[in-house]
Scaffold this active site. Sequence first.
Site, PDB file in Angstrom:
ATOM      1  N   ARG A  50     -10.022  -4.075  -3.297  1.00 52.81           N
ATOM      2  CA  ARG A  50     -10.154  -5.457  -2.945  1.00 52.81           C
ATOM      3  C   ARG A  50     -10.059  -5.771  -1.288  1.00 52.81           C
ATOM      4  O   ARG A  50      -9.268  -5.289  -0.518  1.00 52.81           O
ATOM      5  CB  ARG A  50      -8.934  -6.306  -3.657  1.00 52.81           C
ATOM      6  CG  ARG A  50      -8.913  -7.726  -3.431  1.00 52.81           C
ATOM      7  CD  ARG A  50      -7.902  -8.714  -4.050  1.00 52.81           C
ATOM      8  NE  ARG A  50      -6.541  -8.025  -3.669  1.00 52.81           N
ATOM      9  CZ  ARG A  50      -5.533  -8.783  -3.942  1.00 52.81           C
ATOM     10  NH1 ARG A  50      -5.574  -9.707  -4.575  1.00 52.81           N
ATOM     11  NH2 ARG A  50      -4.302  -8.187  -3.473  1.00 52.81           N
ATOM     12  N   ASN A  90       0.038   4.684   0.071  1.00 53.59           N
ATOM     13  CA  ASN A  90      -0.227   5.330   1.069  1.00 53.59           C
ATOM     14  C   ASN A  90      -0.011   4.906   2.708  1.00 53.59           C
ATOM     15  O   ASN A  90       0.527   5.528   3.721  1.00 53.59           O
ATOM     16  CB  ASN A  90      -2.003   5.945   1.350  1.00 53.59           C
ATOM     17  CG  ASN A  90      -2.363   6.321  -0.008  1.00 53.59           C
ATOM     18  OD1 ASN A  90      -1.543   7.148  -0.466  1.00 53.59           O
ATOM     19  ND2 ASN A  90      -3.344   6.096  -0.670  1.00 53.59           N
ATOM     20  N   CYS A 134       0.735  -1.215   0.035  1.00 55.10           N
ATOM     21  CA  CYS A 134       0.107   0.133  -0.076  1.00 55.10           C
ATOM     22  C   CYS A 134       0.823   1.268  -0.015  1.00 55.10           C
ATOM     23  O   CYS A 134       1.879   1.347   1.067  1.00 55.10           O
ATOM     24  CB  CYS A 134      -0.923  -0.122   1.210  1.00 55.10           C
ATOM     25  SG  CYS A 134      -1.759   1.697   1.296  1.00 55.10           S
ATOM     26  N   CYS A 192      -5.506   5.403  -2.689  1.00 50.20           N
ATOM     27  CA  CYS A 192      -4.951   4.295  -3.002  1.00 50.20           C
ATOM     28  C   CYS A 192      -3.784   4.546  -3.820  1.00 50.20           C
ATOM     29  O   CYS A 192      -3.678   4.931  -4.751  1.00 50.20           O
ATOM     30  CB  CYS A 192      -5.785   3.031  -3.732  1.00 50.20           C
ATOM     31  SG  CYS A 192      -5.022   1.525  -4.109  1.00 50.20           S
TER      32      CYS A 192
END
Length: 296
Positions: free
Chosen positions: A227, A97, A95, A235
């Site tokens: 998801r 972020n 991820c 995202c």
Amino acid sequence: MIESAGPRVLQGHGTENDFVVLPDPDGSVWPEGRLDAALVRRLCDRRAGLGGDGVLRVVPSALVPDAAAVLGEALSRCEWFMDHRNADGSHAEMCGNGIRLFLHVLLAEGLLDRAAAEAGVLVGTRGGPRRVGALPEGGYWVDMGPARPLGDGAMVLGGRSVLGVGISMGNPHLVVLLDEPVAEVDLSTVPPVDAAMFPEGVNVEVVNVLPTADGADAHARMRVHERGVGETRSCGTGACAVASAALTAAGRSTGTVVVDVPGGRLSVGFDGRTTVLSGPAVVVAAGHLAPAWLAG
């Protein structure tokens, strides 16, 4: 009197992609057996828990059972591991972020000094090692690795089939460029996609390509259905996938893309070899989990 004997917990976000952060510098507070899927779901519950798009456990890589398998020979060079769980309790690969927030927490908790952060450090993730660093003027950058094409894929949007481009950023994405404003798209449920192409699910981004901004080579606005989470305000891996698709649409393979998400603005740079994502991260709260809540 409210007890403060429970484990420490932080809350923070990167462009409003928000996380519950669990400092665990010696690996004893949140072992795998305690931080199970049910507890992750409780922590991320926005009504009965703290609320978040996911959980980030801050733990040394050497203390994560599956770290060696995902990091390989880089294990010894990744002091810290971002143990990332989606809001539904499943493990997540990567991820953009979250990893910026992860570095911010390492600095705020005194687990990493500023000079090392500005030089850049390797952090372990289930998507492999990632180099992340602090910008002198504020904010953070992360080397996200190359954007790898997965081929074209279809999904159903508003009752009609639309074609998108599959892109891997260590996790799978399906990017759909639209003429209609993305603000009008219904992302309240998972858009149906080609299950054969994405057997473990996929992050879906709907995108408007805009006139260039801030001297960038391309500019895009996106919304995302992640998801295992649902629609989120931002995202990082999705922004990179979107930026790759926007550059390709502009006939370019290198350059900088400004990506606007509901939670703010990110910058994505491509040099023909790798992808660098830049943006803010902030901790908004710190405290202790109530023992009575944990026991419930």
